[in-house]
Write a protein that holds these residues in place. Structure first.
Motif, PDB file in Angstrom:
ATOM      1  N   SER A  64       0.831  -1.199   0.000  1.00 23.37           N
ATOM      2  CA  SER A  64       0.000   0.000   0.000  1.00 23.37           C
ATOM      3  C   SER A  64       0.866   1.251   0.000  1.00 23.37           C
ATOM      4  O   SER A  64       1.890   1.310   0.673  1.00 23.37           O
ATOM      5  CB  SER A  64      -0.900   0.017   1.234  1.00 23.37           C
ATOM      6  OG  SER A  64      -1.785  -1.066   1.184  1.00 23.37           O
ATOM      7  N   GLU A 107       0.630   5.534   0.322  1.00 21.98           N
ATOM      8  CA  GLU A 107      -0.165   6.716   0.624  1.00 21.98           C
ATOM      9  C   GLU A 107       0.020   7.702  -0.510  1.00 21.98           C
ATOM     10  O   GLU A 107       1.144   7.975  -0.929  1.00 21.98           O
ATOM     11  CB  GLU A 107       0.284   7.348   1.936  1.00 21.98           C
ATOM     12  CG  GLU A 107      -0.498   8.589   2.284  1.00 21.98           C
ATOM     13  CD  GLU A 107      -0.044   9.231   3.563  1.00 21.98           C
ATOM     14  OE1 GLU A 107      -0.265  10.437   3.703  1.00 21.98           O
ATOM     15  OE2 GLU A 107       0.532   8.544   4.416  1.00 21.98           O
ATOM     16  N   GLY A 167     -16.774   8.132   2.103  1.00 15.42           N
ATOM     17  CA  GLY A 167     -15.591   8.246   2.940  1.00 15.42           C
ATOM     18  C   GLY A 167     -15.890   9.050   4.186  1.00 15.42           C
ATOM     19  O   GLY A 167     -17.042   9.344   4.494  1.00 15.42           O
ATOM     20  N   GLU A 168     -14.826   9.419   4.878  1.00 15.58           N
ATOM     21  CA  GLU A 168     -14.954  10.148   6.137  1.00 15.58           C
ATOM     22  C   GLU A 168     -14.146  11.432   6.070  1.00 15.58           C
ATOM     23  O   GLU A 168     -13.060  11.473   5.498  1.00 15.58           O
ATOM     24  CB  GLU A 168     -14.431   9.282   7.284  1.00 15.58           C
ATOM     25  CG  GLU A 168     -14.525   9.957   8.630  1.00 15.58           C
ATOM     26  CD  GLU A 168     -13.919   9.124   9.748  1.00 15.58           C
ATOM     27  OE1 GLU A 168     -13.763   9.662  10.861  1.00 15.58           O
ATOM     28  OE2 GLU A 168     -13.588   7.948   9.510  1.00 15.58           O
ATOM     29  N   ASN A 169     -14.697  12.489   6.645  1.00 17.95           N
ATOM     30  CA  ASN A 169     -13.981  13.752   6.785  1.00 17.95           C
ATOM     31  C   ASN A 169     -13.093  13.651   8.024  1.00 17.95           C
ATOM     32  O   ASN A 169     -13.591  13.662   9.139  1.00 17.95           O
ATOM     33  CB  ASN A 169     -14.967  14.915   6.941  1.00 17.95           C
ATOM     34  CG  ASN A 169     -15.819  15.106   5.706  1.00 17.95           C
ATOM     35  OD1 ASN A 169     -15.320  15.134   4.603  1.00 17.95           O
ATOM     36  ND2 ASN A 169     -17.120  15.224   5.909  1.00 17.95           N
ATOM     37  N   LEU A 170     -11.787  13.503   7.819  1.00 20.94           N
ATOM     38  CA  LEU A 170     -10.861  13.344   8.940  1.00 20.94           C
ATOM     39  C   LEU A 170     -10.547  14.673   9.615  1.00 20.94           C
ATOM     40  O   LEU A 170     -10.460  14.755  10.841  1.00 20.94           O
ATOM     41  CB  LEU A 170      -9.566  12.686   8.459  1.00 20.94           C
ATOM     42  CG  LEU A 170      -9.708  11.292   7.864  1.00 20.94           C
ATOM     43  CD1 LEU A 170      -8.363  10.792   7.361  1.00 20.94           C
ATOM     44  CD2 LEU A 170     -10.299  10.332   8.884  1.00 20.94           C
ATOM     45  N   GLN A 173      -9.743  13.964   3.819  1.00 24.72           N
ATOM     46  CA  GLN A 173     -10.766  12.935   3.722  1.00 24.72           C
ATOM     47  C   GLN A 173     -10.137  11.580   3.434  1.00 24.72           C
ATOM     48  O   GLN A 173      -9.078  11.497   2.827  1.00 24.72           O
ATOM     49  CB  GLN A 173     -11.742  13.253   2.574  1.00 24.72           C
ATOM     50  CG  GLN A 173     -12.476  14.555   2.746  1.00 24.72           C
ATOM     51  CD  GLN A 173     -13.314  14.879   1.535  1.00 24.72           C
ATOM     52  OE1 GLN A 173     -12.833  14.912   0.419  1.00 24.72           O
ATOM     53  NE2 GLN A 173     -14.597  15.120   1.772  1.00 24.72           N
ATOM     54  N   THR A 174     -10.816  10.521   3.866  1.00 24.11           N
ATOM     55  CA  THR A 174     -10.419   9.182   3.447  1.00 24.11           C
ATOM     56  C   THR A 174     -10.982   8.964   2.050  1.00 24.11           C
ATOM     57  O   THR A 174     -11.954   9.595   1.655  1.00 24.11           O
ATOM     58  CB  THR A 174     -10.993   8.097   4.376  1.00 24.11           C
ATOM     59  OG1 THR A 174     -12.421   8.149   4.308  1.00 24.11           O
ATOM     60  CG2 THR A 174     -10.513   8.268   5.800  1.00 24.11           C
ATOM     61  N   THR A 175     -10.350   8.070   1.326  1.00 24.31           N
ATOM     62  CA  THR A 175     -10.901   7.653   0.043  1.00 24.31           C
ATOM     63  C   THR A 175     -10.939   6.141   0.041  1.00 24.31           C
ATOM     64  O   THR A 175     -10.042   5.488   0.576  1.00 24.31           O
ATOM     65  CB  THR A 175     -10.059   8.140  -1.153  1.00 24.31           C
ATOM     66  OG1 THR A 175      -8.707   7.743  -0.966  1.00 24.31           O
ATOM     67  CG2 THR A 175     -10.126   9.648  -1.281  1.00 24.31           C
ATOM     68  N   PRO A 176     -11.972   5.567  -0.524  1.00 21.46           N
ATOM     69  CA  PRO A 176     -12.094   4.117  -0.515  1.00 21.46           C
ATOM     70  C   PRO A 176     -11.096   3.467  -1.458  1.00 21.46           C
ATOM     71  O   PRO A 176     -10.620   4.089  -2.414  1.00 21.46           O
ATOM     72  CB  PRO A 176     -13.519   3.883  -1.001  1.00 21.46           C
ATOM     73  CG  PRO A 176     -13.812   5.076  -1.854  1.00 21.46           C
ATOM     74  CD  PRO A 176     -13.058   6.217  -1.222  1.00 21.46           C
ATOM     75  N   THR A 177     -10.790   2.214  -1.193  1.00 23.78           N
ATOM     76  CA  THR A 177      -9.925   1.483  -2.113  1.00 23.78           C
ATOM     77  C   THR A 177     -10.738   0.953  -3.280  1.00 23.78           C
ATOM     78  O   THR A 177     -10.196   0.614  -4.306  1.00 23.78           O
ATOM     79  CB  THR A 177      -9.237   0.310  -1.399  1.00 23.78           C
ATOM     80  OG1 THR A 177     -10.237  -0.505  -0.787  1.00 23.78           O
ATOM     81  CG2 THR A 177      -8.272   0.819  -0.356  1.00 23.78           C
TER      82      THR A 177
END
Length: 116
Positions: free
Chosen positions: A32, A34, A91-94, A104-108
């Protein structure tokens, strides 16, 4: 045993080290990663924040896809399109610090319903 005999016959000591190095390289590159994207836009922070968080503006620049969120830290966001059932991205607002920072997170995995 036969595999070891083939190995011993066809792979020299030097080739074994080279092959091991390539296997390590493969393993390292396939783990993985980033991703960080930086885009520079000449505007005010307020106008940029409005463009990112406004569903109509996003739809204009993202091929009709709109974004839904309350834009609070820890809350969810969702990108949808009328032509794709179930949405495109969730996704989620971090981190949310208007108008300076949005993480934000982004999905795989992204919906492939559009390609059906």
């Amino acid at each position: 045993m036969p595999i070891r005999l083939i190995h011993d016959r066809w792979v020299s000591t030097y080739t074994e080290l080279w092959a091991a190095g390539l296997v390590d390289l493969k393993r390292g590159l396939e783990t993985s990663v980033e991703k960080v994207f930086e885009i520079y836009i000449r505007t005010t922070p307020q106008r940029l924040w409005q463009a990112i968080t406004d569903p109509a503006t996003r739809a204009r620049f993202q091929f009709g896809a709109t974004v839904e969120s309350d834009w609070a830290t820890g809350s969810a966001y969702r990108v949808t399109h009328d032509g794709v059932p179930g949405g495109l991205i969730e996704g989620e607002n971090l981190e949310v610090d208007p108008p300076r920072r949005l993480v934000q997170t982004t999905p795989t995995r992204i919906s492939t319903a559009a390609g059906r």
